[in-house]
Design a protein around this motif. Structure first.
Motif, short mmCIF file in Angstrom:
data_model
loop_
_atom_site.label_atom_id
_atom_site.label_comp_id
_atom_site.label_asym_id
_atom_site.label_seq_id
_atom_site.Cartn_x
_atom_site.Cartn_y
_atom_site.Cartn_z
N GLU A 197 0.84 -1.21 0.00
CA GLU A 197 0.00 0.00 0.00
C GLU A 197 0.88 1.25 0.00
N ALA A 198 1.97 1.22 0.76
CA ALA A 198 2.87 2.39 0.81
C ALA A 198 3.50 2.62 -0.56
N ALA A 199 3.88 1.53 -1.23
CA ALA A 199 4.47 1.66 -2.57
C ALA A 199 3.44 2.26 -3.53
N HIS A 200 2.19 1.86 -3.35
CA HIS A 200 1.11 2.33 -4.22
C HIS A 200 0.87 3.83 -4.06
N ARG A 201 1.13 4.33 -2.84
CA ARG A 201 0.86 5.74 -2.54
C ARG A 201 1.89 6.68 -3.10
N THR A 202 3.15 6.20 -3.21
CA THR A 202 4.25 7.14 -3.52
C THR A 202 4.44 7.33 -5.03
N GLU A 203 4.89 8.57 -5.35
CA GLU A 203 5.18 8.90 -6.76
C GLU A 203 6.68 8.77 -7.02
N TYR A 233 3.59 -15.09 -1.32
CA TYR A 233 2.43 -14.31 -0.88
C TYR A 233 2.29 -13.03 -1.69
N VAL A 234 3.43 -12.38 -1.96
CA VAL A 234 3.36 -11.12 -2.72
C VAL A 234 2.98 -11.40 -4.17
N THR A 235 3.67 -12.33 -4.79
CA THR A 235 3.48 -12.49 -6.24
C THR A 235 2.25 -13.32 -6.60
N THR A 236 1.81 -14.18 -5.69
CA THR A 236 0.64 -15.01 -6.00
C THR A 236 -0.56 -14.57 -5.16
N PRO A 243 -3.59 -5.90 -8.78
CA PRO A 243 -3.16 -6.41 -10.10
C PRO A 243 -1.92 -5.70 -10.63
N TRP A 244 -1.69 -4.44 -10.21
CA TRP A 244 -0.51 -3.74 -10.71
C TRP A 244 0.80 -4.38 -10.25
N LEU A 245 0.71 -5.27 -9.24
CA LEU A 245 1.92 -5.94 -8.76
C LEU A 245 2.57 -6.80 -9.85
N ALA A 246 1.73 -7.25 -10.82
CA ALA A 246 2.24 -8.13 -11.88
C ALA A 246 3.39 -7.48 -12.63
N SER A 247 3.36 -6.15 -12.75
CA SER A 247 4.45 -5.48 -13.48
C SER A 247 5.36 -4.70 -12.54
N ALA A 248 5.12 -4.79 -11.23
CA ALA A 248 5.93 -4.01 -10.28
C ALA A 248 7.28 -4.70 -10.02
#
Ligand SMILES: Cc1cc2nc3c(=O)[nH]c(=O)nc-3n(C[C@H](O)[C@H](O)[C@H](O)COP(=O)(O)OP(=O)(O)OC[C@H]3O[C@@H](n4cnc5c(N)ncnc54)[C@H](O)[C@@H]3O)c2cc1C
Length: 476
Positions: A197-203, A233-236, A243-248
């Motif tokens: 969630e923190a990664a998702h928040r930051t630019e 756990y993170v990737t699966t 869903p954006w984790l697939a390319s993160a």
């Protein structure tokens, strides 16, 4: 070396109690009654009163793998002896089945699936249980201070397990997360979700990358399973919700001080583990040590890794109550024991499990700190005590491993059985089947099966479960 043989004539030998233990029963009781006067409120149940009245009082500290195995073996061998009594003391009322903790951390099972109430083992058995904290052990007076008062003993078994050892390196004790309990398994899930969630928040790309980088300190059994669990756990597990984790750019780095992963295993197994983890994208740094951690980075002897998370799984240490005993200790605080798992010079005191620094009597190989070894030692000590009470001496302790098993993520694992190493899906299947069979409760087995099936059909648990005071996020 002393033993538990009886003194005096043959008749006495049949009924009485180990050489040194027996010799001091009367003296121990005198000392005990003296210290009892000073003890604060003592609460003694009816069953414990029987313990006190017995001629041979066997006190087991810890009802985990080693302590319970000792109690069960003593029950099997001495149930008919009215003048022998066994008391197990534990601050928790359950056996934590640690090998299955991973399945809680990766969102496939619930914390209650991997704990079995100790009272369930007591049903129909002759030993007593005291739910209390062990606060001190007086080896000279032969008594133990618990949160429910003093408890005397004629024979003592120390089986209090271990805690994760976090060295005093810069930032480590404040920032590193450990993995040892069901709460840690839930907190691992909570933390991974916080980080994502923190990664998702930051630019900021550097900040984004640091939140998605997870470093694991320790290349042993716990370290590799931790790295694999985080990866899985993170990737699966979290992919469906994020869903954006697939390319993160998710990075998992495992740092081990030895030249190879799982150094207690064969070189072939180490190589198989490295290949599998690297194949999944986990970075492996061996021959490297962690030197410190700050809010933004982990310093290793091979350079800095920009990361907001460090999990620590590089070693265990004995609890303070064990470390504080005036006996010989190994570097990790475990008690150095003789070939019969006794404290040298104290033949009435046995040590089993993670608290024992023991060697196989034949090969002189160290006995590893595993549940498997703790159970084996506990069973041996139960037999040795029973044999001693009958005036004989048990043969020295020999440890035969059943093998090693580890999960490596993405439905793969590794199994080392004798000279064979099995990898991939068969090892994953073996892991699940074996531990399902080993957890000593049908109720837990059924819950685990149902939860695994549900996770396969409907996905893993991705909600945060806050059981403590609140989030604990290194870096915040
Ligand atoms: C994450 C993880 C995974 C693991 N996976 C495996 C595996 O796959 N296979 C394997 O063989 N081993 C595994 N292990 C190792 C295994 O759990 C230990 O080696 C084993 O539990 C040691 O048994 P023990 O009897 O010494 O201690 P424990 O089983 O830990 O029992 C100690 C008991 O003492 C009690 N206690 C502690 N202090 C006090 C006190 N002061 N007062 C009262 N009671 C107290 C505790 O509540 C506990 O019940 C794993 C360990 C961890 C942390």
């Amino acid at each position: 070396m002393g033993d538990h043989g009886a003194r005096g004539g043959d008749t006495l030998k049949r009924v009485a109690f180990g050489v040194a233990a027996i010799g001091a029963v009367a003296a121990g009781r005198r000392l005990f009654s003296g210290s009892r006067q000073g003890a604060e409120a003592e609460h003694i149940s009816q069953s414990e009163a029987a313990y006190r009245a017995a001629r041979a009082r066997i006190l087991i500290l810890g009802g985990g793998f080693g302590g319970l195995a000792t109690a069960l073996e003593l029950d099997r061998r001495l149930r008919a002896e009215d003048d022998v009594s066994v008391l197990v003391v534990d601050r928790d009322n359950d056996l934590l089945f640690t090998p299955l903790l991973w399945t809680v951390a990766d969102g496939c099972a619930n914390p209650s699936d991997v704990v079995v109430p100790i009272r369930a083992f007591q049903r129909g058995r002759s030993f007593h249980l005291l739910h209390g904290e062990v606060r001190g052990i007086d080896l000279d007076a032969r008594e133990v201070e618990t949160s429910a008062g003093m408890r005397p003993y004629d024979v003592l078994v120390i089986a209090l397990g271990s805690v994760t050892a976090v060295p005093d390196l810069p930032g480590l004790r404040e920032r590193a997360l450990v993995f040892h309990t069901p709460a840690d398994a839930v907190e691992l899930r909570n933390h991974l979700i916080d980080a994502i969630e923190a990664a998702h928040r930051t630019e900021d790309p550097a900040e984004h990358a640091a939140w998605l980088t997870f470093v694991v300190g320790g290349g042993g059994d716990t370290g590799i399973e931790l790295a694999a669990t985080i990866h899985e756990y993170v990737t699966t597990g979290l992919l469906a919700a994020y869903p954006w984790l697939a390319s993160a750019p998710v990075r998992i780095v495992v740092v081990g001080r030895a030249e190879r992963l799982v150094p207690m295993s064969s070189p072939r197994t180490s190589e198989a583990v490295r290949r599998t983890l690297e194949g999944e994208g986990v970075e492996v740094l061996t021959g490297a040590s962690i030197e410190g951690v700050t809010r933004d980075a982990v310093q290793t002897s091979r350079g800095e890794v920009r990361a907001r998370t460090l999990f620590w799984a590089a070693g265990i240490t004995a609890p303070d109550v064990v470390r504080g005993l005036a006996v010989e200790h190994a570097r990790n605080g475990a008690i150095v024991v003789d070939d019969h798992l006794r404290v040298p010079g104290r033949p009435e005191v046995y040590v089993v499990g993670d608290d024992a620094w023991a060697f196989d009597a034949d090969t002189r190989e160290p006995v590893p700190p595993t549940a498997q070894a703790a159970e084996h030692e506990g069973k041996y000590v139960g037999r040795a005590i029973a044999t001693g009470l009958q005036g004989r001496t048990a043969p020295p302790f020999r440890f035969r491993t059943r093998g090693r098993l580890a999960l490596l993520g993405n439905r793969t694992g590794v199994a080392e059985i004798g000279p064979f190493t099995i990898g991939g899906f068969p090892a994953w299947l073996l892991w699940h089947g074996y531990y399902l069979f080993r957890i000593p409760s049908w109720r837990n087995r059924l819950h685990l099966l149902a939860d695994w099936l549900l996770a396969a059909l409907t996905g893993r648990e991705t909600g945060q479960l806050r059981l403590g005071p609140g989030p604990r996020t290194p870096g915040d």
